[in-house]
Design a protein around this motif. Structure first.
Motif, PDB file in Angstrom:
ATOM      1  N   THR A 171       0.834  -1.202   0.000  1.00 47.19           N
ATOM      2  CA  THR A 171       0.000   0.000   0.000  1.00 47.19           C
ATOM      3  C   THR A 171       0.871   1.255   0.000  1.00 47.19           C
ATOM      4  O   THR A 171       0.587   2.221  -0.717  1.00 47.19           O
ATOM      5  N   ASN A 172       1.942   1.248   0.770  1.00 46.55           N
ATOM      6  CA  ASN A 172       2.866   2.382   0.781  1.00 46.55           C
ATOM      7  C   ASN A 172       3.538   2.575  -0.577  1.00 46.55           C
ATOM      8  O   ASN A 172       3.718   3.706  -1.022  1.00 46.55           O
ATOM      9  N   THR A 173       3.896   1.485  -1.228  1.00 49.33           N
ATOM     10  CA  THR A 173       4.486   1.567  -2.565  1.00 49.33           C
ATOM     11  C   THR A 173       3.500   2.168  -3.552  1.00 49.33           C
ATOM     12  O   THR A 173       3.853   3.040  -4.355  1.00 49.33           O
ATOM     13  N   GLU A 182       0.957   4.115  -2.830  1.00 48.65           N
ATOM     14  CA  GLU A 182       0.746   5.525  -2.472  1.00 48.65           C
ATOM     15  C   GLU A 182       1.895   6.395  -2.979  1.00 48.65           C
ATOM     16  O   GLU A 182       1.668   7.484  -3.507  1.00 48.65           O
ATOM     17  N   THR A 183       3.117   5.913  -2.841  1.00 43.52           N
ATOM     18  CA  THR A 183       4.297   6.688  -3.211  1.00 43.52           C
ATOM     19  C   THR A 183       4.559   6.698  -4.712  1.00 43.52           C
ATOM     20  O   THR A 183       4.783   7.750  -5.304  1.00 43.52           O
ATOM     21  N   ASP A 184       4.510   5.517  -5.325  1.00 40.34           N
ATOM     22  CA  ASP A 184       4.916   5.388  -6.726  1.00 40.34           C
ATOM     23  C   ASP A 184       3.763   5.476  -7.727  1.00 40.34           C
ATOM     24  O   ASP A 184       3.993   5.739  -8.903  1.00 40.34           O
ATOM     25  N   TYR A 185       2.550   5.221  -7.276  1.00 39.72           N
ATOM     26  CA  TYR A 185       1.388   5.206  -8.166  1.00 39.72           C
ATOM     27  C   TYR A 185       0.221   5.953  -7.522  1.00 39.72           C
ATOM     28  O   TYR A 185      -0.839   5.375  -7.273  1.00 39.72           O
ATOM     29  N   PRO A 186       0.388   7.260  -7.249  1.00 42.10           N
ATOM     30  CA  PRO A 186      -0.680   7.998  -6.562  1.00 42.10           C
ATOM     31  C   PRO A 186      -1.991   8.002  -7.341  1.00 42.10           C
ATOM     32  O   PRO A 186      -3.064   8.070  -6.749  1.00 42.10           O
ATOM     33  N   TYR A 190      -3.605   4.899  -6.126  1.00 42.00           N
ATOM     34  CA  TYR A 190      -3.877   4.878  -4.686  1.00 42.00           C
ATOM     35  C   TYR A 190      -5.276   5.381  -4.357  1.00 42.00           C
ATOM     36  O   TYR A 190      -5.955   4.841  -3.487  1.00 42.00           O
ATOM     37  N   ASN A 208       3.175   8.399 -15.116  1.00 37.33           N
ATOM     38  CA  ASN A 208       2.664   8.916 -13.832  1.00 37.33           C
ATOM     39  C   ASN A 208       1.815  10.116 -14.047  1.00 37.33           C
ATOM     40  O   ASN A 208       1.846  10.861 -14.859  1.00 37.33           O
TER      41      ASN A 208
END
Length: 76
Positions: A15-17, A19-23, A26, A76
């Motif tokens: 989930t953190n990945t 959120e950070t890499d694929y907002p 997310y 992105n």
């Protein structure tokens, strides 16, 4: 670490990945059907969490596969 704790840790990392890499992805996690219980008091067990982890992995994999540009980079 027991099995459920391990699964929960993996869910948090994934989930953190996301959120950070694929907002852009997310924001859709709240809409994932598995997070909407069909019972008044759903039982959350190891199998349910494994299924949720697998659904997150599939969601990310599908997103990456469908959002690649011609040069192989992720949009992105």
């Amino acid at each position: 670490m027991n099995g459920l704790q391990s699964i929960l840790s993996e869910i948090i990392l994934l989930t953190n990945t996301i959120e950070t890499d694929y907002p852009e992805l997310y924001k859709f996690l709240d809409e994932t059907p598995i997070t909407i219980p069909s019972k008044n008091h759903p039982e959350i067990d190891k199998n349910a969490m494994k299924d949720y982890l697998e659904s997150l992995k599939q969601l990310l994999e599908h997103h990456v596969e469908t959002h690649q540009m011609g040069n192989g980079s992720i949009r992105n």
